[in-house]
Design a protein around this motif. Sequence first.
Motif, PDB file in Angstrom:
ATOM      1  N   LEU A 136      69.504  73.317  69.393  1.00 13.54           N
ATOM      2  CA  LEU A 136      70.586  72.884  68.521  1.00 13.54           C
ATOM      3  C   LEU A 136      70.335  71.458  68.037  1.00 13.54           C
ATOM      4  O   LEU A 136      69.882  70.607  68.794  1.00 13.54           O
ATOM      5  CB  LEU A 136      71.919  72.933  69.261  1.00 13.54           C
ATOM      6  CG  LEU A 136      72.491  74.316  69.587  1.00 13.54           C
ATOM      7  CD1 LEU A 136      73.784  74.174  70.368  1.00 13.54           C
ATOM      8  CD2 LEU A 136      72.731  75.111  68.306  1.00 13.54           C
ATOM      9  N   SER A 137      70.640  71.224  66.804  1.00 15.38           N
ATOM     10  CA  SER A 137      70.502  69.873  66.264  1.00 15.38           C
ATOM     11  C   SER A 137      71.604  68.983  66.833  1.00 15.38           C
ATOM     12  O   SER A 137      72.587  69.459  67.400  1.00 15.38           O
ATOM     13  CB  SER A 137      70.605  69.900  64.745  1.00 15.38           C
ATOM     14  OG  SER A 137      71.910  70.308  64.350  1.00 15.38           O
ATOM     15  N   ASP A 138      71.414  67.667  66.664  1.00 13.57           N
ATOM     16  CA  ASP A 138      72.448  66.729  67.108  1.00 13.57           C
ATOM     17  C   ASP A 138      73.770  67.019  66.407  1.00 13.57           C
ATOM     18  O   ASP A 138      74.840  66.927  67.008  1.00 13.57           O
ATOM     19  CB  ASP A 138      72.014  65.294  66.827  1.00 13.57           C
ATOM     20  CG  ASP A 138      70.853  64.851  67.708  1.00 13.57           C
ATOM     21  OD1 ASP A 138      70.596  65.529  68.728  1.00 13.57           O
ATOM     22  OD2 ASP A 138      70.209  63.833  67.376  1.00 13.57           O
ATOM     23  N   GLU A 139      73.697  67.374  65.115  1.00 15.19           N
ATOM     24  CA  GLU A 139      74.909  67.667  64.359  1.00 15.19           C
ATOM     25  C   GLU A 139      75.622  68.894  64.912  1.00 15.19           C
ATOM     26  O   GLU A 139      76.861  68.912  65.031  1.00 15.19           O
ATOM     27  CB  GLU A 139      74.569  67.891  62.885  1.00 15.19           C
ATOM     28  CG  GLU A 139      74.101  66.654  62.140  1.00 15.19           C
ATOM     29  CD  GLU A 139      72.637  66.315  62.423  1.00 15.19           C
ATOM     30  OE1 GLU A 139      71.948  67.116  63.105  1.00 15.19           O
ATOM     31  OE2 GLU A 139      72.178  65.249  61.954  1.00 15.19           O
ATOM     32  N   ALA A 140      74.849  69.914  65.303  1.00 15.14           N
ATOM     33  CA  ALA A 140      75.450  71.134  65.843  1.00 15.14           C
ATOM     34  C   ALA A 140      76.096  70.869  67.194  1.00 15.14           C
ATOM     35  O   ALA A 140      77.177  71.385  67.504  1.00 15.14           O
ATOM     36  CB  ALA A 140      74.392  72.232  65.956  1.00 15.14           C
ATOM     37  N   GLN A 141      75.435  70.054  68.027  1.00 15.76           N
ATOM     38  CA  GLN A 141      76.019  69.725  69.323  1.00 15.76           C
ATOM     39  C   GLN A 141      77.303  68.921  69.158  1.00 15.76           C
ATOM     40  O   GLN A 141      78.283  69.132  69.882  1.00 15.76           O
ATOM     41  CB  GLN A 141      75.002  68.952  70.163  1.00 15.76           C
ATOM     42  CG  GLN A 141      73.787  69.783  70.576  1.00 15.76           C
ATOM     43  CD  GLN A 141      72.797  68.978  71.392  1.00 15.76           C
ATOM     44  OE1 GLN A 141      73.188  68.227  72.282  1.00 15.76           O
ATOM     45  NE2 GLN A 141      71.521  69.130  71.089  1.00 15.76           N
TER      46      GLN A 141
END
Length: 221
Positions: A136-141
């Motif tokens: 998961l990307s930082d944005e998704a997390q």
Amino acid sequence: MIEAISAARAQMLAYLALRSAPTAQLRTVPVAADRGSRRRRSGLTTPLEDDTLTLTMRADARAAAADTDHHAVRAGIRALGLDDFLSCRIPGTEVHLGMSRKLFAACERLHEEDLAIARRTPGLRAEDQPPVDLELSDEAQEEQRLTQRRIFREQQEEARPRLRPRLRDAYEHGAARDWSALLRRPQEPELDLRDDESLLEAATPETYVAVSRYGLPAAHA
């Protein structure tokens, strides 16, 4: 009469600071129980150096303390018209925060309810966080965390009608509980009857704040 949920929510950080402080760092300070009699300079806050009623009753309590034991003084301050607000100095500052038994009891109940909601919200608490998904990307997390917080806040709002009478009951009955029972500790905090001129004190109907006058910046000419 205060809205117990709003008052408890506003004072939750102060409650947690008092709750976690070692007993040796806690004290109770006498404040006039008759909230309506205080001279108010601004809003609900009363500088206690201007509150003649509190100062007079504190002097009476000190005089009584000279002739009796500590436990009898604690039991007798209510007869003099005083409440004893729990207080402690916030570490690293010269600020003392405190609150009444009623407000502390309401905060206690609200905190218990918040913890129950947190336990029902998967992944909200740090100890319940799943391992970081490296895919998961930082944005998704971050989006996951925001979703969890949103669910938590929504459940808090949904619980308000159910909690309102419970917190009102805790607030109303809190005045009759000893501080040792509220703190769930065997010892009562020290009752502070000193005439400490180094502190500038103020109180609202259910909260207390004091600062050291020596820690304030010098007045400019």
